[in-house]
Design an enzyme around this catalytic site. Structure first.
Site, PDB file in Angstrom:
ATOM      1  N   ARG A 211       0.840  -1.195   0.000  1.00 20.25           N
ATOM      2  CA  ARG A 211       0.000   0.000   0.000  1.00 20.25           C
ATOM      3  C   ARG A 211       0.875   1.245   0.000  1.00 20.25           C
ATOM      4  NH1 ARG A 211      -5.595  -1.624   2.867  1.00 20.25           N
ATOM      5  NH2 ARG A 211      -5.640  -3.695   1.896  1.00 20.25           N
ATOM      6  N   GLU A 213       0.590   4.063   0.952  1.00 23.85           N
ATOM      7  CA  GLU A 213       0.017   5.077   1.828  1.00 23.85           C
ATOM      8  C   GLU A 213       1.095   6.080   2.201  1.00 23.85           C
ATOM      9  OE1 GLU A 213      -3.490   2.996   4.126  1.00 23.85           O
ATOM     10  OE2 GLU A 213      -1.669   1.818   4.322  1.00 23.85           O
ATOM     11  N   ARG A 219       0.875   2.277  13.108  1.00 20.62           N
ATOM     12  CA  ARG A 219       0.121   1.064  12.779  1.00 20.62           C
ATOM     13  C   ARG A 219      -0.014   0.818  11.283  1.00 20.62           C
ATOM     14  NH1 ARG A 219      -5.432   2.967  12.156  1.00 20.62           N
ATOM     15  NH2 ARG A 219      -5.306   5.168  12.655  1.00 20.62           N
ATOM     16  N   HIS A 220       0.718   1.570  10.462  1.00 15.47           N
ATOM     17  CA  HIS A 220       0.699   1.345   9.017  1.00 15.47           C
ATOM     18  C   HIS A 220       2.078   0.994   8.487  1.00 15.47           C
ATOM     19  CE1 HIS A 220      -3.115   3.645   9.275  1.00 15.47           C
ATOM     20  NE2 HIS A 220      -3.466   2.855   8.279  1.00 15.47           N
ATOM     21  N   GLU A 357      -8.189  -0.981  14.378  1.00 16.61           N
ATOM     22  CA  GLU A 357      -8.839  -1.942  13.480  1.00 16.61           C
ATOM     23  C   GLU A 357      -7.908  -3.102  13.169  1.00 16.61           C
ATOM     24  OE1 GLU A 357     -10.345  -0.292   9.680  1.00 16.61           O
ATOM     25  OE2 GLU A 357      -9.617  -2.145   8.757  1.00 16.61           O
ATOM     26  N   SER A 360     -11.100  -6.054   8.124  1.00 17.04           N
ATOM     27  CA  SER A 360     -12.286  -5.594   7.406  1.00 17.04           C
ATOM     28  C   SER A 360     -12.823  -6.758   6.602  1.00 17.04           C
ATOM     29  CB  SER A 360     -11.957  -4.448   6.459  1.00 17.04           C
ATOM     30  OG  SER A 360     -11.877  -3.247   7.185  1.00 17.04           O
ATOM     31  N   ARG A 408      -0.721  -6.324  12.783  1.00 19.48           N
ATOM     32  CA  ARG A 408      -1.579  -5.702  13.802  1.00 19.48           C
ATOM     33  C   ARG A 408      -2.022  -6.721  14.849  1.00 19.48           C
ATOM     34  NH1 ARG A 408      -5.331  -1.095  10.957  1.00 19.48           N
ATOM     35  NH2 ARG A 408      -3.599  -0.025   9.919  1.00 19.48           N
TER      36      ARG A 408
HETATM   37  P1  ATP Z   1      -6.854   1.500   8.211  1.00 24.73           P
HETATM   38  O1  ATP Z   1      -8.185   2.192   8.094  1.00 24.73           O
HETATM   39  O2  ATP Z   1      -6.486   1.125   9.603  1.00 24.73           O
HETATM   40  O3  ATP Z   1      -5.765   2.203   7.459  1.00 24.73           O
HETATM   41  P2  ATP Z   1      -7.850  -0.106   6.103  1.00 24.73           P
HETATM   42  O4  ATP Z   1      -9.301  -0.094   6.394  1.00 24.73           O
HETATM   43  O5  ATP Z   1      -7.320   0.798   5.046  1.00 24.73           O
HETATM   44  O6  ATP Z   1      -7.038   0.097   7.447  1.00 24.73           O
HETATM   45  P3  ATP Z   1      -8.236  -2.655   4.912  1.00 24.73           P
HETATM   46  O7  ATP Z   1      -8.124  -2.349   3.468  1.00 24.73           O
HETATM   47  O8  ATP Z   1      -9.579  -2.797   5.499  1.00 24.73           O
HETATM   48  O9  ATP Z   1      -7.393  -1.586   5.724  1.00 24.73           O
HETATM   49  O10 ATP Z   1      -7.331  -3.950   5.163  1.00 24.73           O
HETATM   50  C1  ATP Z   1      -7.696  -5.016   6.048  1.00 24.73           C
HETATM   51  C2  ATP Z   1      -6.728  -5.126   7.211  1.00 24.73           C
HETATM   52  O11 ATP Z   1      -5.387  -5.209   6.740  1.00 24.73           O
HETATM   53  C3  ATP Z   1      -6.734  -3.935   8.123  1.00 24.73           C
HETATM   54  O12 ATP Z   1      -7.772  -4.017   9.066  1.00 24.73           O
HETATM   55  C4  ATP Z   1      -5.378  -4.038   8.780  1.00 24.73           C
HETATM   56  O13 ATP Z   1      -5.345  -4.994   9.813  1.00 24.73           O
HETATM   57  C5  ATP Z   1      -4.509  -4.541   7.643  1.00 24.73           C
HETATM   58  N1  ATP Z   1      -3.852  -3.426   6.966  1.00 24.73           N
HETATM   59  C6  ATP Z   1      -4.344  -2.681   5.969  1.00 24.73           C
HETATM   60  N2  ATP Z   1      -3.486  -1.738   5.589  1.00 24.73           N
HETATM   61  C7  ATP Z   1      -2.399  -1.881   6.366  1.00 24.73           C
HETATM   62  C8  ATP Z   1      -1.155  -1.193   6.447  1.00 24.73           C
HETATM   63  N3  ATP Z   1      -0.864  -0.190   5.646  1.00 24.73           N
HETATM   64  N4  ATP Z   1      -0.261  -1.615   7.366  1.00 24.73           N
HETATM   65  C9  ATP Z   1      -0.550  -2.649   8.177  1.00 24.73           C
HETATM   66  N5  ATP Z   1      -1.697  -3.333   8.148  1.00 24.73           N
HETATM   67  C10 ATP Z   1      -2.622  -2.967   7.251  1.00 24.73           C
HETATM   68 MG    MG Z   2     -10.629  -1.539   6.761  1.00 23.00          MG
END
Ligand code: ATP
Ligand code: MG
Length: 434
Positions: A211, A213, A219-220, A357, A360, A408
């Site tokens: 990602r 991001e 936590r990312h 979180e 999802s 996480r």
């Molecule tokens: P957040 O809102 O916390 O950034 P997200 O809703 O974008 O998460 P999802 O696409 O729902 O993330 O991904 C499912 C799961 O994968 C998340 O709940 C999280 O546990 C994990 N996850 C997602 N993105 C990341 C990241 N950049 N780093 C670590 N774990 C991640």
């Molecule tokens: Mg999510």
């Protein structure tokens, strides 16, 4: 080839060769101790300077900290030694000498910055706590695999180099694929659905997600490990059941098999397996409860995504793992099914730890017409996803699933402050090496 004895297995009366790192040398004058450390623990090696061969004593006590040595000798009982035994050496061989200046102190007595630790992981994971995190992580992944097998799911591996992202958009890392633009996959979402629609029905995957991001948070990560599940003939509640089983199985396995590691992390006392069933709050209830805590400056209204402070306030209020269900359709992705009687509300759910979180998921839209509509509504070109939507022409069963961030899970279970502690070599905005 490895016919040495682990330090933990050395019994009084044994003739052994132990091998490992020089943890410490304690020189008391006439007598000196070399504390040798291997993956199972430590053992004391005793040098009596006057009674032993000079060269042997020199080699043993001359080895710098963190040098790798092999010691052959007799194990004797010694109540004053940390493990109740010691080795009386007959020979000592230095297999690899360590520089006398170390970038961090593997005994942990001097604390190092996280960035120094990550730059020097080999040394960092000689610390008990560091090793413990990754032993626990391995146990979690083992237990998760077993829980999935019990739930009737088959492990799959899907491509990480893809032509289109899962949800399109800005979070993709582009790469060049034989002159064409391609991407690192954000999630196995579409692929796992395609396989849930095959006769395999229930699948899971443990693999990397990428990602792009921009933010830098505790936590990312930009490369994370996703634990994914997808099951044919499952609805959102069935998927939550599997999710709960998998998370609890991970905690149970760690409680049962990682006593030493929890001890090293000073978690042995308070460690508990989360109670089931996890409460399932609707999104409506969640925002009401967050608003009632009075922790937010502005009250949340229906349709808002939950801000981090909101998640924290609710987490403190609930006090354990919980699901948030029935999210507004608008803030969940196109592949999530909406309720037939209220299309504003989706079957999407999140599993929350009080801190953040974890998961999802949701039931998926398996009706092709509606799926294609959903693409268009989110501004995505359905033709770019033809490989996916086409399969919905040939009998796609109702199905549901979820994705759980492995780091996480490790981080929240072990109460780590920063997600980077749960990855060997984290990828973030600054860090691309090692
Ligand atoms: P957040 O809102 O916390 O950034 P997200 O809703 O974008 O998460 P999802 O696409 O729902 O993330 O991904 C499912 C799961 O994968 C998340 O709940 C999280 O546990 C994990 N996850 C997602 N993105 C990341 C990241 N950049 N780093 C670590 N774990 C991640
Ligand atoms: Mg999510």
């Amino acid at each position: 080839m490895d016919d040495r004895t682990y330090t933990a297995d050395a019994e009084p009366g044994d003739e052994v060769t132990v091998a490992g790192w020089v943890h410490e040398i304690r020189d008391l004058g006439g007598i000196a101790f070399l504390i040798l450390r291997d993956t199972t623990g430590r053992i004391q090696v005793k040098f009596e300077k006057d009674a032993m061969d000079d060269e042997l004593v020199e080699t043993g006590l001359g080895a710098s900290r963190e040098s790798v040595v092999a010691v052959t000798g007799r194990v004797e009982e010694e109540p004053r030694a940390p493990t109740g035994v010691e080795v009386v050496p007959e020979s000592v061989e230095v297999l690899a000498r360590a520089d006398t200046e170390l970038p961090l102190d593997p005994s942990g007595k001097v604390e190092a910055e996280l960035s120094t630790r990550l730059d020097n992981r080999t040394l960092d994971l000689r610390r008990e706590e560091g090793q413990a995190v990754f032993e626990v992580r391995a146990e979690i992944l083992r237990a998760v695999r077993e829980a999935f097998r019990t739930a009737g799911a088959t492990e799959i591996n899907t491509p990480k180099i893809v032509a289109t992202g899962t949800e399109g958009g800005t979070e993709l890392f582009p790469i060049t694929y034989f002159g064409r633009e391609a991407f690192m996959n954000q999630s196995p979402q579409l692929f796992k659905q395609l396989i849930a629609g095959s006769n395999i029905e229930r699948v899971f995957e443990i693999g990397p997600i990428f990602r792009a991001e921009e933010h830098n948070t505790p936590r990312h990560l930009n490369e994370a490990t996703s634990i994914d599940f997808e099951g044919a003939f499952c609805d959102d509640h069935d998927a939550m059941d599997v999710c709960e089983q998998v998370v609890v199985a991970a905690y149970e396995a760690v409680a049962a098999h990682c006593e030493d590691q929890l001890g090293a992390l000073e978690l042995a006392e308070g460690f508990s397996v989360p109670e089931t069933p996890f409460p399932r709050l609707t999104y409506d209830e969640a925002i009401e409860r967050i608003n009632a805590t009075g922790e937010l400056d502005e009250q949340l209204v229906w349709g808002d995504d939950l801000p981090t402070e909101g998640e924290k306030a609710l987490g403190a209020d609930v006090g354990g793992h919980y699901f948030i269900t029935d999210w507004p359709a608008e803030i969940k992705p196109f592949y999530i099914m909406d309720h037939d009687d209220d299309p504003e509300v989706s079957t999407g759910f999140d599993l929350m730890h009080p801190r953040m979180e974890l998961v999802s998921g949701g039931q998926r839209e398996h009706r092709r017409d509606r799926l294609v509509e959903g693409f268009e509504q989110q501004g995505l070109d359905p033709d770019a996803f033809a490989y996916y939507t086409e399969m919905f022409r040939y009998g796609m069963p109702p199905h549901a699933g979820w994705g759980l961030g492995a780091e996480r899970l490790v981080m929240t279970m072990l109460d780590l402050e920063n997600i980077r502690e749960a990855v060997l070599f984290p990828r973030d905005r600054q860090r691309l090496s090692p």
